[in-house]
Design an enzyme around this catalytic site. Structure first.
Site, PDB file in Angstrom:
ATOM      1  N   SER A 163       0.741  -1.708  -0.253  1.00 46.84           N
ATOM      2  CA  SER A 163      -0.091   0.269   0.308  1.00 46.84           C
ATOM      3  C   SER A 163       0.667   1.244   0.390  1.00 46.84           C
ATOM      4  O   SER A 163       1.318   1.287   1.151  1.00 46.84           O
ATOM      5  CB  SER A 163      -1.301  -0.112   1.282  1.00 46.84           C
ATOM      6  OG  SER A 163      -1.970  -1.505   0.921  1.00 46.84           O
ATOM      7  N   LYS A 167      -7.458   1.997  -3.098  1.00 48.54           N
ATOM      8  CA  LYS A 167      -6.912   1.360  -1.579  1.00 48.54           C
ATOM      9  C   LYS A 167      -6.891   2.988  -0.507  1.00 48.54           C
ATOM     10  O   LYS A 167      -7.612   2.461   0.422  1.00 48.54           O
ATOM     11  CB  LYS A 167      -5.700   0.902  -1.547  1.00 48.54           C
ATOM     12  CG  LYS A 167      -5.273   0.040  -0.212  1.00 48.54           C
ATOM     13  CD  LYS A 167      -5.904  -0.699   0.437  1.00 48.54           C
ATOM     14  CE  LYS A 167      -5.100  -0.955   1.399  1.00 48.54           C
ATOM     15  NZ  LYS A 167      -3.927  -1.626   1.766  1.00 48.54           N
ATOM     16  N   LYS A 217       0.024   5.824   8.158  1.00 52.03           N
ATOM     17  CA  LYS A 217       0.750   6.005   6.644  1.00 52.03           C
ATOM     18  C   LYS A 217      -0.047   5.825   5.463  1.00 52.03           C
ATOM     19  O   LYS A 217       0.064   7.123   4.884  1.00 52.03           O
ATOM     20  CB  LYS A 217       1.724   4.824   6.302  1.00 52.03           C
ATOM     21  CG  LYS A 217       2.707   4.645   5.514  1.00 52.03           C
ATOM     22  CD  LYS A 217       1.982   3.704   3.739  1.00 52.03           C
ATOM     23  CE  LYS A 217       1.535   2.529   4.965  1.00 52.03           C
ATOM     24  NZ  LYS A 217       1.347   1.569   3.523  1.00 52.03           N
TER      25      LYS A 217
END
Length: 297
Positions: A99, A174, A242
């Site tokens: 990701s 995502k 993140k």
């Protein structure tokens, strides 16, 4: 079953290890690489092997998959000296299942074309259990041709595999997914802390909430761990932090208003700063308790 292939799998962590194992169990020759030798133990038990370097893992591979923490790691492993693009044979298919920032995926895809390597960004959702069960949801960015080539292998690790657009589109979906999951986690944590403060049987409350419109996958998978205060990491707060930062950057680039997303990013960053970064993201419950002055040890 897909045609047997030699697959290099770079990154054998919480998610990568069971994914590599499932590929090996599907009959593929899986060569894993991780800086920590012990990380390859489950793959070796499943019939795979461990390489001593990225170059060794990749040089004869038909498919190269990465599952790494963030953009800098993927860029370094893909584009660095003796990395994937230096070592892979022309025509190999590179699938980044990490990701990372959508912009980083587009940069990697552009470089792959120059090297004669096919590339896809294919981040996943479903957490550690989804990876173990081979039931991940996979959102794939790249060309339709490369998607069709990758599909049989992706179906060894996921049950919902969808082509969502060109390079970077998988990562864009995502980060949107992570925004939605973060929102669900935060409001679930607030609701359960509220129920406790009101003296309600939270186990019973969770049961009835799960059966109504408020029910969700997040509630089913994370509600019990919040109530029991069991935060063994399946997906760490630091990683979700993140992902929300990547979302914020992408939203800024597209001039998208994200008032709730901005608040969620601040809350997750705060939980990480307070020392909960290595806990499962269900530990946002602890953060709500702290804000409420009711944390239990």
């Amino acid at each position: 079953m897909s045609e047997t292939a030699t697959i290099a799998f770079i990154g054998l962590g919480i998610m990568g290890s069971p994914m590599a194992v499932n590929l090996a169990k599907s009959g593929h020759h899986v060569i894993g690489y991780s800086r920590r030798e012990a990380s390859a133990s489950r793959l070796i038990e499943a019939g795979g092997t461990r390489a001593e370097s990225i170059h060794e893992a990749v040089q004869d591979a038909d498919i190269v998959i990465t599952m790494l923490p963030d953009s800098p790691e993927v860029i370094d492993v893909a584009l660095g000296s003796s990395g994937i693009f230096d070592s892979a044979k022309r025509g190999a298919l590179f699938i980044d299942m990490s990701s990372i920032a959508p912009s980083a995926s587009r940069t990697i895809a552009d470089e792959a074309i120059k090297r004669g390597i096919a590339a896809l960004d294919a981040p996943v959702s479903g957490g550690e259990q989804g990876a173990i069960d081979g039931k991940l949801s996979i959102m794939v960015g790249g060309s339709a041709e490369n998607f069709e080539r990758a599909l049989p292998y992706l179906q060894s690790v996921g049950t919902t595999v969808v082509h969502v657009g060109g390079a970077g589109a998988g990562q864009t979906v995502k980060v949107a997914n992570q925004l939605i999951v973060a929102g669900n986690l935060q409001v679930l944590a607030e609701a359960l802390v509220f129920l406790e403060a009101q003296g309600v049987d939270t186990q019973a409350g969770l049961q009835v909430l799960s059966g109504g419109l408020a029910g969700s996958t997040v509630m089913t998978r994370k509600g019990e761990s919040m109530i029991s205060r069991s935060f063994k990491p399946g997906f760490r707060i630091a990683l979700h932090d993140k992902d929300l930062k990547n979302f914020a950057v992408a939203a800024h680039e597209s001039e998208t208003a994200t008032p709730v997303g901005t608040l969620l990013a601040e809350l997750f960053a705060s939980a990480k700063a307070e020392g909960d970064g290595d806990l499962d993201h269900s530990a946002m419950f602890r953060h709500v308790e702290r804000l409420s002055g009711s944390e239990q040890g």
